[in-house]
Design a protein around this motif. Structure first.
Motif, mmCIF file in Angstrom:
data_model
loop_
_atom_site.group_PDB
_atom_site.id
_atom_site.type_symbol
_atom_site.label_atom_id
_atom_site.label_comp_id
_atom_site.label_asym_id
_atom_site.label_seq_id
_atom_site.Cartn_x
_atom_site.Cartn_y
_atom_site.Cartn_z
ATOM 1 N N SER A 52 84.291 58.878 -25.246
ATOM 2 C CA SER A 52 84.472 60.302 -25.521
ATOM 3 C C SER A 52 83.262 61.113 -25.063
ATOM 4 O O SER A 52 83.409 62.192 -24.489
ATOM 5 C CB SER A 52 84.714 60.533 -27.005
ATOM 6 N N VAL A 56 83.425 64.007 -22.318
ATOM 7 C CA VAL A 56 82.978 65.372 -22.612
ATOM 8 C C VAL A 56 81.900 65.802 -21.619
ATOM 9 O O VAL A 56 81.923 66.931 -21.111
ATOM 10 C CB VAL A 56 82.479 65.486 -24.071
ATOM 11 N N ASN A 60 82.298 68.946 -19.238
ATOM 12 C CA ASN A 60 81.341 70.056 -19.316
ATOM 13 C C ASN A 60 80.603 70.278 -18.004
ATOM 14 O O ASN A 60 79.829 71.221 -17.894
ATOM 15 C CB ASN A 60 80.319 69.804 -20.426
#
Length: 92
Positions: A52, A56, A60
């Motif tokens: 995860s 992310v 991003n």
């Protein structure tokens, strides 16, 4: 060395053990790296959490160095080594 935004993350693998408890590994590759990187975990939750964080960071737009193998937000003060199942204690 230039950083890359092109990272591919594989699914979590389960390694069944007859004598020990199962382990889980996650593989990913960064553009410019010679081969994929691998990290082993004792629980599925730990592997999923790490996946995860990588996802992310990728979403991003965090750049990842092919030499450091990880985004700064994923692992503070540690890097994965290609083809191994451990993190070294060198800084990113």
């Amino acid at each position: 060395m230039a950083t890359s935004y092109n990272v591919r993350i594989w699914a979590i693998r389960t390694h069944k053990n007859k004598t020990k408890k199962d382990t889980y590994s996650l593989r990913w590759i960064v553009e410019g790296a010679a081969r994929p990187f691998c990290q082993s975990f004792d629980t599925f939750g730990m592997a999923d959490s790490f996946k995860s964080r990588l996802t992310v960071a990728k979403s991003n737009g965090d750049s990842i160095s092919p030499k450091a193998y990880l985004s700064r937000c994923c692992v503070s003060g540690a890097t994965a080594r290609p083809g191994t199942n451990s993190l070294s204690s060198t800084s990113i």
